[in-house]
Design a protein around this motif. Structure first.
Motif, mmCIF file in Angstrom:
data_model
loop_
_atom_site.group_PDB
_atom_site.id
_atom_site.type_symbol
_atom_site.label_atom_id
_atom_site.label_comp_id
_atom_site.label_asym_id
_atom_site.label_seq_id
_atom_site.Cartn_x
_atom_site.Cartn_y
_atom_site.Cartn_z
ATOM 1 N N LEU A 87 0.951 -1.229 0.030
ATOM 2 C CA LEU A 87 0.038 0.123 0.253
ATOM 3 C C LEU A 87 0.627 1.667 -0.124
ATOM 4 C CD1 LEU A 87 -2.871 -0.715 2.340
ATOM 5 C CD2 LEU A 87 -3.172 -0.694 0.022
ATOM 6 N N LYS A 88 1.931 1.505 0.767
ATOM 7 C CA LYS A 88 2.476 2.286 0.668
ATOM 8 C C LYS A 88 3.405 2.576 -0.606
ATOM 9 C CE LYS A 88 3.962 2.567 5.363
ATOM 10 N NZ LYS A 88 4.829 1.869 7.016
ATOM 11 N N THR A 89 3.640 1.248 -1.248
ATOM 12 C CA THR A 89 4.447 1.225 -2.135
ATOM 13 C C THR A 89 3.570 2.466 -3.451
ATOM 14 O OG1 THR A 89 4.439 -0.489 -3.350
ATOM 15 C CG2 THR A 89 6.752 0.172 -2.091
ATOM 16 N N LEU A 90 2.496 1.532 -3.335
ATOM 17 C CA LEU A 90 1.326 2.344 -4.497
ATOM 18 C C LEU A 90 1.017 3.364 -3.865
ATOM 19 C CD1 LEU A 90 -1.226 -1.103 -4.317
ATOM 20 C CD2 LEU A 90 -0.076 0.125 -6.551
ATOM 21 N N LYS A 91 1.264 4.239 -3.082
ATOM 22 C CA LYS A 91 0.689 5.387 -3.258
ATOM 23 C C LYS A 91 1.451 6.742 -3.178
ATOM 24 C CE LYS A 91 -0.110 8.364 1.275
ATOM 25 N NZ LYS A 91 -0.060 8.526 2.816
ATOM 26 N N LYS A 92 3.118 6.378 -3.254
ATOM 27 C CA LYS A 92 4.277 7.019 -3.609
ATOM 28 C C LYS A 92 4.299 6.807 -5.502
ATOM 29 C CE LYS A 92 7.589 5.381 -0.100
ATOM 30 N NZ LYS A 92 8.646 4.934 0.599
ATOM 31 N N MET A 93 3.455 5.630 -5.643
ATOM 32 C CA MET A 93 3.880 5.829 -7.019
ATOM 33 C C MET A 93 2.368 6.817 -7.147
ATOM 34 S SD MET A 93 4.076 1.864 -8.005
ATOM 35 C CE MET A 93 3.291 1.817 -9.282
ATOM 36 N N ASN A 94 1.717 6.163 -6.855
ATOM 37 C CA ASN A 94 0.314 7.818 -7.098
ATOM 38 C C ASN A 94 0.706 8.861 -6.914
ATOM 39 O OD1 ASN A 94 -1.981 5.218 -7.989
ATOM 40 N ND2 ASN A 94 -2.706 5.621 -6.186
ATOM 41 N N LYS A 95 1.828 9.270 -5.968
ATOM 42 C CA LYS A 95 2.008 10.393 -6.017
ATOM 43 C C LYS A 95 2.635 10.909 -7.191
ATOM 44 C CE LYS A 95 3.329 14.028 -1.958
ATOM 45 N NZ LYS A 95 4.691 13.444 -1.057
ATOM 46 N N ILE A 96 3.443 10.472 -7.051
ATOM 47 C CA ILE A 96 4.770 10.600 -8.404
ATOM 48 C C ILE A 96 3.801 10.686 -9.662
ATOM 49 C CG2 ILE A 96 6.048 9.363 -9.614
ATOM 50 C CD1 ILE A 96 7.602 8.598 -7.087
ATOM 51 N N ALA A 97 2.950 9.581 -10.024
ATOM 52 C CA ALA A 97 1.960 10.197 -10.893
ATOM 53 C C ALA A 97 1.113 11.484 -11.498
ATOM 54 C CB ALA A 97 1.403 8.805 -11.139
#
Length: 122
Positions: A87-97
């Motif tokens: 979940l944390k990695t997905l959150k980071k990826m969404n923030k970067i996107a």
């Protein structure tokens, strides 16, 4: 005792409560199904083990069951940790996107995105 008829009524109500509550409880909890459930749930009749049983084997089986439960608890905890990492990695990826998105796409899907868009245009 309170004076007058009010006191008599109060005493009559208290006496009725003293009689009705135990009688109702006796009627409700004297059902065979309720008694069986209570005996099973609270383990009222737990008999000692058979003297012919091997206590060492019984101890080993209980020990194995507890170890298995402990192992499963640890496995679930590790799974939870792995899930949180994902979940944390997905959150980071969404923030970067979201940071790299164009101005028109950036505000899409956010409730108050139009406020940010308005600030950027000024």
């Amino acid at each position: 005792m309170v004076l007058g008829r009010a006191g008599l009524r109060l005493e009559a109500q208290k006496f009725a409560a003293y009689l009705i509550i135990p009688v109702t409880a006796s009627l409700a909890f004297n059902e065979p199904t309720v008694q069986k459930w209570a005996a099973d749930y609270f383990q009222f009749m737990k008999y000692p083990s058979n003297p012919k049983t091997n206590l060492k084997d019984e101890y080993e089986t209980i020990k194995k069951e507890r170890e298995e439960e402990k192992r499963m608890r640890e496995k679930r905890a590790a799974g939870r940790e792995e899930y949180l990492k994902q979940l944390k990695t997905l959150k980071k990826m969404n923030k970067i996107a979201d940071d790299g998105a164009a101005d028109g796409e950036e505000n899409k899907g956010r409730w108050f995105g139009w406020l940010r868009w308005r600030r950027q245009s000024e």
